[in-house]
Write a protein that holds these residues in place. Structure first.
Motif, PDB file in Angstrom:
ATOM      1  N   ARG A  87      91.160 -38.031  -8.225  1.00 25.73           N
ATOM      2  CA  ARG A  87      91.734 -39.281  -7.713  1.00 25.73           C
ATOM      3  C   ARG A  87      90.656 -40.135  -7.052  1.00 25.73           C
ATOM      4  N   ARG A  88      89.779 -39.531  -6.279  1.00 26.06           N
ATOM      5  CA  ARG A  88      88.724 -40.301  -5.620  1.00 26.06           C
ATOM      6  C   ARG A  88      87.732 -40.873  -6.628  1.00 26.06           C
ATOM      7  N   ASN A 122      89.452 -43.825  -8.194  1.00 25.76           N
ATOM      8  CA  ASN A 122      89.452 -44.934  -7.244  1.00 25.76           C
ATOM      9  C   ASN A 122      88.087 -45.615  -7.200  1.00 25.76           C
ATOM     10  N   LYS A 155      93.673 -39.628   0.495  1.00 24.82           N
ATOM     11  CA  LYS A 155      93.623 -39.226  -0.921  1.00 24.82           C
ATOM     12  C   LYS A 155      92.584 -40.021  -1.707  1.00 24.82           C
ATOM     13  N   ASP A 156      92.319 -41.238  -1.284  1.00 17.49           N
ATOM     14  CA  ASP A 156      91.305 -42.071  -1.936  1.00 17.49           C
ATOM     15  C   ASP A 156      89.996 -42.112  -1.161  1.00 17.49           C
TER      16      ASP A 156
END
Length: 341
Positions: free
Chosen positions: A18-19, A22, A91-92
């Motif tokens: 997820r990172r 992003n 989360k990011d």
């Protein structure tokens, strides 16, 4: 540039799918913005600077905390507010800087907040003047999981050190650094990555070789040389180094001074990072020391609403039209750069 393997590997462990996605969104939207000349913002910030406190024990001459010169309220970051902010962003969020103004260790809950961010898998960093690294705090710093600790050591003798770090004691700082090294060894920890940051000024530039020697003797991992920001530079300033590569400013033919870097009408900072003050204001970057460009208030609305909202987009659009028209940008070296030999 020297690569510090343990620190680099530690940073890479913080990456998640997820990172990474992003980061790709941020990078793509930033470069599309530069092509379109219109602000396009995808993704959430990968880096946040959050302010543990505005208080400081020193009186450094080019620092609002040291000068006690804030027009905004002063205070300490509250743990509950910090946790709610991290819960929204973690989360990011890849990289969390526990510093804006003030001395972080003055906040009694500082290391508890570091530990909370650590458990969320975020790479954590702070910058300190080193006067609060007693034996207990040194141990707690290691136990908190802090990933990087920057200790400001702006001179290798007391006389030179206090020429900028007013009311500071070099002996206390060096002992504090030694305490952290000791507990890092005792607890068999590879973190935090320890850095001596040396703010190069005219009074201390002759001691650059000495700071490398001192860091090696104590067991510090890295030395970073940082250029000094001064407010009154147009007619010269006694803090500006004589060695041009360590100065943010240069003299013009008419005898006045200017910022060396060209003010380009774009800024990566506005796409991947921001600053959150102790009381929840979101401001664009570390050059807005008095929070004069307030893009939102986290006590009233969510971060996502602020980040993608009207005020933020308007500020990004203003920068694209003319960075030299924004006050905090005129003394900027694009991202608080540091130079290391």
């Amino acid at each position: 540039m020297k690569i510090y393997r343990h620190d680099a590997l530690n940073f890479l462990t913080k990456l998640t799918p997820r990172r990474l996605l992003n980061l790709a969104k941020i990078f793509t939207s930033y470069h599309l913005t530069r092509l379109a000349r219109q602000p396009i913002q995808w993704g959430m910030p990968m880096t946040i600077s959050i302010e543990p406190t505005t208080a400081c024990n020193l009186r450094c001459p080019e620092c609002p905390s040291g000068l006690r010169a804030f027009t905004r309220p002063t205070g300490n970051l509250k743990e509950d507010f910090f946790k709610s902010t991290i819960n929204e962003l973690h989360k990011d969020l890849l990289y969390l800087i526990f510093y804006f103004q003030g001395e972080p260790y003055i906040n009694p809950k500082f290391l508890d907040m570091v530990k909370y961010a650590h458990h969320k898998g975020i790479y954590t960093i702070t910058s300190t003047n080193g006067h609060f690294l007693n034996d207990e705090n040194a141990r707690k710093t290691i136990e908190s999981g802090l990933d990087r600790l920057i200790i400001s050591v702006d001179g290798t003798t007391q006389q030179t050190y206090e020429s900028y770090r007013k009311e500071g004691k070099l002996e206390t700082v060096l002992q504090g650094a030694s305490n952290v090294v000791k507990w890092k060894k005792k607890l068999k920890s590879k973190t935090p990555h320890l850095i001596f940051q040396f703010l190069v000024t005219r009074p201390n530039e002759h001691q650059i070789p000495d700071i490398y020697r001192l860091a090696e003797e104590i067991g510090i991992d890295e030395v970073k040389l940082k250029t000094a920001q001064v407010y009154d530079y147009e007619h010269g300033n006694d803090l500006i180094p004589t060695q041009g590569k360590y100065a943010r400013y240069e003299e013009k033919p008419d005898g006045t001074w200017r910022v060396k870097n060209e003010l380009l009408n774009h800024c990566w900072k506005l796409w991947h990072a921001c600053v959150i003050t102790w009381d929840g204001l979101v401001v664009p970057c570390c050059f807005d020391k008095d929070a004069s460009h307030r893009l939102g208030d986290l006590k009233k609305i969510s971060f996502r609403e602020i980040w993608q909202g009207e005020y933020y987009q308007h500020f990004r659009a203003s920068l694209l039209k003319g960075r030299d028209q924004i006050d905090i940008c005129t003394n900027c070296t694009e991202g608080c750069k540091v130079w290391a030999e």
